[in-house]
Design a protein around this motif. Structure first.
Motif, PDB file in Angstrom:
ATOM      1  N   TRP A 213      74.991  25.939 -49.287  1.00 42.50           N
ATOM      2  CA  TRP A 213      73.583  25.303 -49.357  1.00 42.50           C
ATOM      3  C   TRP A 213      72.621  25.787 -48.460  1.00 42.50           C
ATOM      4  O   TRP A 213      72.174  25.280 -47.490  1.00 42.50           O
ATOM      5  CB  TRP A 213      73.924  23.557 -48.844  1.00 42.50           C
ATOM      6  N   PRO A 214      72.222  26.886 -48.546  1.00 41.71           N
ATOM      7  CA  PRO A 214      71.076  27.769 -47.602  1.00 41.71           C
ATOM      8  C   PRO A 214      70.002  27.279 -47.349  1.00 41.71           C
ATOM      9  O   PRO A 214      69.377  27.300 -46.464  1.00 41.71           O
ATOM     10  CB  PRO A 214      71.284  29.176 -48.181  1.00 41.71           C
ATOM     11  N   MET A 215      69.340  26.268 -48.498  1.00 36.29           N
ATOM     12  CA  MET A 215      67.970  25.714 -48.146  1.00 36.29           C
ATOM     13  C   MET A 215      68.253  24.678 -46.952  1.00 36.29           C
ATOM     14  O   MET A 215      67.288  24.325 -46.514  1.00 36.29           O
ATOM     15  CB  MET A 215      67.604  24.930 -49.525  1.00 36.29           C
ATOM     16  N   PHE A 216      69.314  24.280 -46.822  1.00 36.65           N
ATOM     17  CA  PHE A 216      69.719  23.230 -45.456  1.00 36.65           C
ATOM     18  C   PHE A 216      70.213  24.042 -44.265  1.00 36.65           C
ATOM     19  O   PHE A 216      69.630  24.052 -43.206  1.00 36.65           O
ATOM     20  CB  PHE A 216      70.644  22.141 -45.783  1.00 36.65           C
ATOM     21  N   SER A 217      71.069  25.021 -44.584  1.00 39.37           N
ATOM     22  CA  SER A 217      71.793  25.775 -43.247  1.00 39.37           C
ATOM     23  C   SER A 217      70.761  26.891 -42.842  1.00 39.37           C
ATOM     24  O   SER A 217      70.666  27.370 -41.587  1.00 39.37           O
ATOM     25  CB  SER A 217      72.961  26.216 -43.719  1.00 39.37           C
ATOM     26  N   ARG A 218      70.063  27.832 -43.724  1.00 38.41           N
ATOM     27  CA  ARG A 218      69.303  28.865 -43.416  1.00 38.41           C
ATOM     28  C   ARG A 218      68.044  28.969 -43.999  1.00 38.41           C
ATOM     29  O   ARG A 218      67.901  29.808 -44.824  1.00 38.41           O
ATOM     30  CB  ARG A 218      70.172  30.195 -43.626  1.00 38.41           C
ATOM     31  N   PRO A 219      67.126  27.948 -43.935  1.00 36.73           N
ATOM     32  CA  PRO A 219      65.937  27.755 -44.662  1.00 36.73           C
ATOM     33  C   PRO A 219      64.847  28.894 -44.633  1.00 36.73           C
ATOM     34  O   PRO A 219      64.464  29.523 -45.348  1.00 36.73           O
ATOM     35  CB  PRO A 219      65.481  26.306 -44.335  1.00 36.73           C
ATOM     36  N   ASP A 220      64.652  29.127 -43.343  1.00 37.11           N
ATOM     37  CA  ASP A 220      63.726  30.377 -43.237  1.00 37.11           C
ATOM     38  C   ASP A 220      64.484  31.723 -43.713  1.00 37.11           C
ATOM     39  O   ASP A 220      63.648  32.561 -44.265  1.00 37.11           O
ATOM     40  CB  ASP A 220      63.640  30.261 -41.742  1.00 37.11           C
ATOM     41  N   GLU A 221      65.588  32.020 -43.620  1.00 34.15           N
ATOM     42  CA  GLU A 221      66.163  33.234 -44.030  1.00 34.15           C
ATOM     43  C   GLU A 221      66.283  32.994 -45.626  1.00 34.15           C
ATOM     44  O   GLU A 221      65.871  34.341 -46.294  1.00 34.15           O
ATOM     45  CB  GLU A 221      67.660  33.389 -43.480  1.00 34.15           C
ATOM     46  N   LEU A 222      66.429  31.821 -46.155  1.00 34.99           N
ATOM     47  CA  LEU A 222      66.205  32.004 -47.770  1.00 34.99           C
ATOM     48  C   LEU A 222      64.900  32.076 -48.070  1.00 34.99           C
ATOM     49  O   LEU A 222      64.564  32.792 -49.205  1.00 34.99           O
ATOM     50  CB  LEU A 222      66.880  30.486 -48.145  1.00 34.99           C
ATOM     51  N   ALA A 223      63.754  31.452 -47.402  1.00 34.79           N
ATOM     52  CA  ALA A 223      62.623  31.910 -47.825  1.00 34.79           C
ATOM     53  C   ALA A 223      62.279  33.323 -47.749  1.00 34.79           C
ATOM     54  O   ALA A 223      61.532  33.849 -48.601  1.00 34.79           O
ATOM     55  CB  ALA A 223      61.729  31.019 -47.080  1.00 34.79           C
ATOM     56  N   ALA A 224      62.785  33.846 -46.815  1.00 35.23           N
ATOM     57  CA  ALA A 224      62.396  35.455 -46.603  1.00 35.23           C
ATOM     58  C   ALA A 224      63.033  36.229 -47.684  1.00 35.23           C
ATOM     59  O   ALA A 224      62.469  37.259 -48.494  1.00 35.23           O
ATOM     60  CB  ALA A 224      62.863  36.062 -45.297  1.00 35.23           C
ATOM     61  N   VAL A 225      64.259  35.837 -48.364  1.00 33.89           N
ATOM     62  CA  VAL A 225      65.016  36.453 -49.447  1.00 33.89           C
ATOM     63  C   VAL A 225      64.038  36.184 -50.631  1.00 33.89           C
ATOM     64  O   VAL A 225      63.959  37.042 -51.616  1.00 33.89           O
ATOM     65  CB  VAL A 225      66.312  35.660 -49.651  1.00 33.89           C
ATOM     66  N   LEU A 226      63.607  34.957 -50.975  1.00 27.42           N
ATOM     67  CA  LEU A 226      62.871  34.642 -52.191  1.00 27.42           C
ATOM     68  C   LEU A 226      61.511  35.627 -52.263  1.00 27.42           C
ATOM     69  O   LEU A 226      61.158  35.904 -53.139  1.00 27.42           O
ATOM     70  CB  LEU A 226      62.734  33.166 -52.236  1.00 27.42           C
ATOM     71  N   ASP A 227      60.719  35.564 -50.887  1.00 30.13           N
ATOM     72  CA  ASP A 227      59.669  36.436 -51.077  1.00 30.13           C
ATOM     73  C   ASP A 227      59.832  37.751 -51.161  1.00 30.13           C
ATOM     74  O   ASP A 227      59.160  38.245 -51.888  1.00 30.13           O
ATOM     75  CB  ASP A 227      58.961  36.252 -49.256  1.00 30.13           C
TER      76      ASP A 227
END
Length: 232
Positions: A213-227
């Motif tokens: 559940w990276p949107m909870f555990s690592r939201p900023d990192e996930l946002a960077a991956v999506l970007d």
């Protein structure tokens, strides 16, 4: 402008992405978290064959989105993968976040890792619903107690009709431009079906050192991956 449509996995609704959305919007993207029928604020909506696929396609068309990156987490990789085919040239990329992927004629239940009978028995014993896990089932997934509480605070029983809905695909999934995000605390290797897709030229693999559940555990990192995926 890239338009992200974010679809969380089983039990969860649009607010699951609350900590990912600001970073994507700060990067100049349009961001549209979506709640599927039978979940969250749409819990009362009926769910039948292809309902969740239709939810996603209808949202893209209703908002007249172009340059779309569809993001499916966990279970929602199955309807997102089908919707990605159906939105045609509106699609820029599809991102599967530690997700199941659709196989024609197969469902989430039929591909269940403990065997379809095991999950079907759970659904049959709970009026066709899949209850959210207990808090201790999130141990080892890189979540703080606060993050687990927030996740479960937005979780509702998942409609089993969507889980047993066979996927309908018009063409090979490997022909879609795709990024697969593997969350390593949930297992170091992608499933066999994903591994086969990753051998194609249009799929890429990204790993995150966190849980399912990276949107909870690592939201900023996930946002960077999506970007970064949007720019691929």
């Amino acid at each position: 402008m890239t338009q992200f449509v974010l679809v969380a996995g089983a039990w969860l609704a649009a607010p699951a992405w609350d900590e990912v959305v600001p970073a994507l919007r700060a990067g100049g993207h349009g961001v549209h978290p979506l709640t599927l029928s039978g979940l969250g604020e749409k819990q009362a909506r009926p769910v039948g064959p292809q309902t969740h696929v239709t939810d996603i396609v209808d949202e893209v068309e209703r908002l007249d989105l172009r340059d779309v990156v569809l993001v499916g987490h966990s279970y929602s990789g199955i309807p997102v993968g089908q919707a990605a085919e159906r939105i045609g040239d509106r699609l820029s990329r599809v991102v599967f976040v530690d997700a199941s992927v659709p196989t024609a004629g197969e469902s989430f239940v039929s591909a269940w890792w403990q065997g379809p009978a095991a999950l079907q028995e759970v659904l049959d014993g709970n009026d066709g619903l899949w209850a959210p896990p207990a808090a201790d089932e999130f141990d080892g997934q890189g979540l703080t107690d606060e993050q687990t509480a927030r996740l479960l605070g937005g979780a509702v029983p998942h409609p089993g009709a969507s889980l047993s809905d066979p996927a309908v695909l018009a063409g090979p999934l490997g022909e879609l431009p795709a990024t697969y995000v593997k969350c390593l605390l949930d297992g170091p290797e992608p499933s066999d079906d994903v591994a086969r897709l990753l051998t194609g030229e249009r799929w890429e693999l990204v790993t995150m050192d966190t849980g399912h559940w990276p949107m909870f555990s690592r939201p900023d990192e996930l946002a960077a991956v999506l970007d970064k995926a949007a720019a691929s």
